[in-house]
Motif scaffolding. Structure first.
Motif, mmCIF file in Angstrom:
data_model
loop_
_atom_site.group_PDB
_atom_site.id
_atom_site.type_symbol
_atom_site.label_atom_id
_atom_site.label_comp_id
_atom_site.label_asym_id
_atom_site.label_seq_id
_atom_site.Cartn_x
_atom_site.Cartn_y
_atom_site.Cartn_z
ATOM 1 N N THR A 189 0.825 -1.208 0.000
ATOM 2 C CA THR A 189 0.000 0.000 0.000
ATOM 3 C C THR A 189 0.857 1.255 0.000
ATOM 4 N N TYR A 190 1.943 1.225 0.760
ATOM 5 C CA TYR A 190 2.847 2.377 0.793
ATOM 6 C C TYR A 190 3.469 2.634 -0.571
ATOM 7 N N ASN A 233 0.772 4.072 -2.947
ATOM 8 C CA ASN A 233 0.496 5.472 -2.645
ATOM 9 C C ASN A 233 1.648 6.379 -3.061
ATOM 10 N N SER A 234 2.870 5.885 -2.906
ATOM 11 C CA SER A 234 4.024 6.686 -3.321
ATOM 12 C C SER A 234 4.032 6.903 -4.826
#
Length: 416
Positions: free
Chosen positions: A65-66, A69-70
């Motif tokens: 998820t990180y 999103n990045s």
């Protein structure tokens, strides 16, 4: 419950009783050869199973998820950077028109666009020739990314102004303490060991004492509630440049004539300003606390770049016919914050406009004013950057002693 005296097969320590669960198991065990009666098991439904807490999610999912999103933020920032570039071209065309009317947000978009393009070029060069140094660059210079990659929300803006109010209050107190401590120190680490360095040490201490005296004048006048104009009048002779030369007439025996010149490059880049003041101005900009590995000229260049942006914005806001009432709340707080005027919660638009108008009335860099015209070498010429630094310091002191500032202890010091 009565515990058995011994458990077969387990060596028991003296004075230690077996646990109750183990004792119940031993006491209920059937004799050798008997059958074991099993209790009926009750099926447990999945609905009765408690859900895993939020903090114990799968780390792989969280990492994925990180990363997603990045990439989304990178794509959005790159897209907005291209849109800003297209908008800046249209704004520049309108600025070249006879009327040249643009809003403050459009003017700042042109300035920000130029800075973003410079940052993008620097990032490209770093990634091409020194990609292994990128993590250290982001650590030492966190603002090296273009502005489109860090869009703040309204809540972030409120927290930003509250935090920067505390930072500026602390920076004012730290700069004053550092200046006072510099008076009692040697100019360098070898001066005290040099038996012939007494004269140099004396001159350095006299220079430090003069700076401290000027700072005390600024602090005292600002703490007493004096207007900015009265404070600048007290320090008027401190803003003059010492750059000059002597001209001798070859056809006569007359003494040489002293001609005053405009401030040289070192004076314009705050070479005569103490390091403590430059570091305090750097921190008041809301930047990270400078590390000891960052050289002083880098901090000084950052402050000078901030002064250059203020000069351009002052000339735009001081144009004939421009009404400060046309600034929105977000634009007004941004303008005042760049000039170290406390623009956080609790400040009305009228107060901010009054302080901004006072700044523009005393700004030395407005084109067409009499004090910005060069004299004919008869008298010393003013250094506009020194006056701007003093104006920023005045606003920082006023913000530190404000009853609504974010830090209480510096406010108590100024109230004494």
């Amino acid at each position: 419950m009565r515990y058995p005296s011994a458990i077969p097969g387990i060596r028991q320590k003296k004075g230690v009783r077996p646990s109750s669960r183990l004792a119940r198991f031993v006491s209920s065990s059937p004799p050798s050869g008997g059958s074991v009666a099993t209790a009926p098991t009750t099926p447990v439904s999945s609905a009765a199973t408690p859900a895993a807490p939020e903090g114990n999610r799968n780390l792989v999912v969280a990492a994925g998820t990180y990363v997603v999103n990045s990439f989304k933020k990178f794509a959005d920032g790159s897209s907005q950077l291209w849109k800003n570039y297209q908008s800046v071209k249209d704004i520049k065309v309108r600025m070249k028109a006879p009327d040249g009317r643009v809003s403050y947000s459009e003017f700042m978009l042109v300035q920000t666009g130029a800075e973003d393009r410079a940052k993008l070029i620097n990032l490209g060069l770093m990634m091409t020739f020194a990609s292994e140094m990128m993590p250290y660059c982001f650590m030492f210079f966190p603002n090296m990314m273009p502005s489109t990659f860090g869009v703040a929300t309204e809540a972030d803006e409120i927290a930003k102004y509250e935090k920067i109010s505390r930072v500026r209050s602390h920076a004012v107190v730290e700069a004053c303490m550092s200046l006072e401590g510099a008076v009692h120190k040697s100019p360098n680490m070898f001066a005290s060991m040099n038996p012939f360095g007494g004269e140099a040490r004396r001159k350095a201490q006299e220079s430090s004492m003069l700076v401290v005296a000027r700072t005390v004048q600024l602090l005292g006048a600002a703490a007493d509630g004096d207007e900015m104009g009265a404070v600048l009048d007290l320090l008027d002779d401190a803003f003059l440049s010492s750059n000059s030369k002597e001209v001798r007439d070859k056809n006569s025996n007359a003494p040489p004539t002293k001609i005053f010149l405009p401030p040289n490059r070192l004076e314009q880049r705050l070479g005569s300003v103490p390091k403590q003041v430059v570091k305090g101005a750097f921190k008041c900009e809301g930047l990270a606390d400078p590390l000891f590995v960052i050289p002083h000229f880098s901090l000084r260049n950052t402050v000078v770049a901030h002064l250059d942006r203020i000069k351009k914005a002052d000339n735009f806001l001081a144009k004939p016919g421009y009404d400060l009432a046309s600034l929105t709340r977000s634009e007004l707080t941004d303008v005042c914050d760049k000039r170290f005027i406390r623009a956080g919660p609790g400040r009305s638009d009228e107060d901010l406009r009054d302080e901004l108008a006072s700044w523009l009335n005393h700004s030395p860099c407005i084109e067409g004013r009499a004090d910005t015209k060069a004299a004919d070498g008869v008298s010393p010429l003013p250094n506009d950057n020194l006056k701007l630094v003093a104006m920023l310091g005045y606003n920082a002191v006023i913000g530190a002693k404000d009853t609504a500032s974010g830090s209480m202890l510096p406010r108590l010091v100024f109230d004494q």
